[in-house]
Design an enzyme around this catalytic site. Structure first.
Site, short mmCIF file in Angstrom:
data_model
loop_
_atom_site.label_atom_id
_atom_site.label_comp_id
_atom_site.label_asym_id
_atom_site.label_seq_id
_atom_site.Cartn_x
_atom_site.Cartn_y
_atom_site.Cartn_z
N THR A 21 -15.39 103.85 -89.72
CA THR A 21 -14.63 105.11 -89.79
C THR A 21 -14.24 105.59 -88.40
O THR A 21 -13.05 105.79 -88.10
CB THR A 21 -15.48 106.20 -90.48
N LYS A 115 -26.21 110.16 -82.88
CA LYS A 115 -27.25 111.19 -82.64
C LYS A 115 -28.63 110.67 -82.96
O LYS A 115 -29.61 111.06 -82.32
CB LYS A 115 -26.95 112.47 -83.43
N VAL A 142 -22.57 115.40 -81.87
CA VAL A 142 -22.91 116.71 -82.45
C VAL A 142 -21.63 117.45 -82.85
O VAL A 142 -20.75 117.66 -82.01
CB VAL A 142 -23.71 117.59 -81.46
N ILE A 146 -15.84 119.28 -82.45
CA ILE A 146 -16.07 120.53 -81.70
C ILE A 146 -16.68 120.19 -80.33
O ILE A 146 -17.68 119.49 -80.27
CB ILE A 146 -17.05 121.46 -82.45
N GLY A 197 -15.35 109.70 -95.63
CA GLY A 197 -15.80 109.21 -94.31
C GLY A 197 -16.68 110.20 -93.57
O GLY A 197 -16.86 110.08 -92.36
N GLU A 200 -23.10 109.50 -93.35
CA GLU A 200 -23.65 108.37 -92.59
C GLU A 200 -23.64 107.14 -93.49
O GLU A 200 -23.60 107.25 -94.71
CB GLU A 200 -25.09 108.67 -92.17
N ASP A 211 -29.98 114.10 -90.20
CA ASP A 211 -28.80 113.98 -89.35
C ASP A 211 -28.61 115.28 -88.56
O ASP A 211 -28.41 115.26 -87.33
CB ASP A 211 -27.55 113.67 -90.19
N LYS A 215 -29.09 116.21 -84.39
CA LYS A 215 -28.12 116.98 -83.60
C LYS A 215 -28.78 118.20 -82.96
O LYS A 215 -28.50 118.54 -81.79
CB LYS A 215 -26.95 117.41 -84.48
N GLY A 313 -15.70 113.09 -89.89
CA GLY A 313 -14.43 112.50 -90.30
C GLY A 313 -13.79 111.73 -89.17
O GLY A 313 -14.12 111.92 -88.00
#
Ligand code: NAP
Ligand code: HSE
Length: 443
Positions: A21, A115, A142, A146, A197, A200, A211, A215, A313
């Protein structure tokens, strides 16, 4: 003196480990915006994918992936003299560790979105990064697209970080919203997140909270500067969230979110926890839906700052990887040290989960008989835990149902105290299974 791999005329070769992905997204982003990146970097910087590592040669790939570059031998990728920067996007903590550590030994900067790798084995890798003066960049690790890593590390370098609170797993946020708004079954909502997508390759990590915990560990390491042992973090995922909890939350004016809470206390102890939480429907985090993430940073200078965007994504994550690639390429022409992250102290103190204090929502599966509420209330009272409300839906079709869900809303108390009371309540004949606990966060 540190020497760097030879680079010709600002052309930087990329060894891309992983073409799923995110890896495919990186190839496409470089093709789409390569010229723009060159212009933005003063016309000097060209990023070219030279090698691509995959596991399965027979898998069909996006048409933008050049099959000539594909290999299944990671040594070939890392050792290639035309490869100056390694992008690790295979996931996992074993082969990924070998690739990243070997790249650093060869003084090839690393960009990763992994991560799990950095949270579990970051101490070893950051030590290598320091030893070889070769950066590891991990913006994509993370909150997807962003830029929270660069913000905490660079933009807030002059702040003491009081807290970081947010939603940092797109898959679980997507699942919670689909369950809440469309009444979807958990499994159906997860399948959707996988198809998009977001999840994990092993979605267990998304739904069991790990997950997001990985992070949170990275954010806390950035903010407080010491390696954090994952075994010391309190993590609960969304597997225990049932439609009934989502309904109760709605009736009570809350929304259920998988929340990461990282906070420095006055005594210097760092609180880190991950769990489904009730957030007031009027709080801004309550409207962070679908794959979106949000992180509220509180710094002693900046005050409150909120970061919001797509947390998973293909394209959002590739956006973060490409930004790191530019940074990594720049570090190759800067022999005065890199700008990647390095922990700055060996130890810090984590707040024991028993000491963390919030209000709670607790759901009991009980055998309905006279005195049930009183029995539970008695134990809570003996532990000096205050009740702010109780709730139990009336089954209109079967008002004499033997088994019912009974909810208690509890005033703030330390988690350890609550655990002791719940252990005792669980021994009552009328309580049929382990109570389900969500935090009520007053943000
Ligand atoms: P993915 O779609 O499963 O792709 C993984 C890629 O790695 C595939 O190309 C796979 O090869 C290759 N690979 C896996 N194991 C390998 C091995 N042993 N040897 C060689 N190649 C191997 O995963 P992804 O979603 O792109 O995620 C990649 C990384 O980015 C993970 O660390 C993930 O946590 C992180 N990340 C993902 C997202 C997201 O939204 N998906 C967001 C942020 C960070 P084949 O193609 O041959 O199977
Ligand atoms: N599986 C992760 C998520 C990908 O859903 O948030 C982004 O790190």
């Amino acid at each position: 003196m540190v020497t760097f791999p030879s680079v010709t005329s600002q052309h930087y070769g990329i060894g891309l480990a992983g073409c799923g992905t995110v890896g495919t997204g990186v190839i496409r982003a470089l093709l789409r915006n390569g010229d723009l990146i060159r212009q933005r970097t003063g016309g000097e910087l060209t990023l070219l994918v030279k090698r691509v590592l995959v596991r399965d040669l027979t898998k069909s790939r996006h048409s933008d992936v050049d099959h000539e570059l594909i290999t299944t031998d990671w040594h070939e990728l890392v050792n290639d003299p035309d490869v100056h920067i390694i992008v690790e996007l295979i996931g996992g903590t074993d082969l990924a560790f070998d690739i990243v550590s070997r790249a650093i030994e060869l003084k090839k900067p690393v960009v990763t979105g992994n991560k799990a790798l950095l949270a579990e084995r970051g101490a070893e890798l950051f030590a290598l990064s320091k030893k070889y003066n070769t950066p590891i960049h991990f913006e994509a690790a993370v909150a997807g697209g962003i830029p929270i890593i660069k913000s905490v590390q660079e933009a807030f370098v002059g702040n003491r970080v009081n807290s970081l609170v947010g939603i940092i797993n797109g898959t679980s946020n997507y699942i919670l919203q689909r369950m809440s708004e469309s009444g979807l079954e958990f499994a159906t909502a997860l399948a959707e997140a996988q198809a998009l997508g977001y999840a994990e390759s092993d979605p267990t990590l998304d739904v069991n909270g790990w997950d997001a915990a990985h992070k949170a560990i990275l954010l806390a390491t950035l903010a407080y500067g010491f390696p954090i042992n994952p075994a010391e973090i309190h993590v609960l995922g969304i597997e225990q969230v049932k439609p009934i909890d989502i309904d109760f939350a709605k009736q009570l004016g809350y929304v259920v979110k998988l929340l990461a809470v990282i906070r420095e206390h006055d005594n210097g102890a760092i609180e880190i926890r991950l769990q489904p939480s009730f957030v007031s429907k009027n709080h801004i985090l309550a409207s962070v839906n679908g794959v979106f993430n949000a992180v509220a940073v509180n710094g002693d200078g900046v005050g409150e700052a909120l970061f919001y965007g797509r947390g998973a994504g293909q394209d959002p994550t590739a956006s973060a990887v490409v930004a790191d690639l530019v940074e990594a390429a720049r570090s190759l022409s800067n022999e005065n040290g890199h700008r990647g992250f390095l922990p700055w102290r060996d130890n810090g103190r984590l707040l024991a989960i028993e000491e963390t204090t919030t209000a709670y929502y607790v759901r009991f599966d009980v055998t309905d008989r006279p005195g049930v509420i009183a029995e539970i209330a008695r134990v809570l009272a003996e532990h000096l835990i205050g009740i702010s409300g109780t709730h139990s839906p009336v089954n209109l079709e079967n008002p004499d149902a033997a088994f019912v869900d009974m909810v208690f809303l509890l005033h703030s108390c330390p988690y350890g105290k609550l655990q002791k009371a719940l252990a005792e309540i669980f021994t009552l004949d009328c309580v049929n299974s382990a109570p389900v606990v969500f935090r009520i966060e007053h943000l």
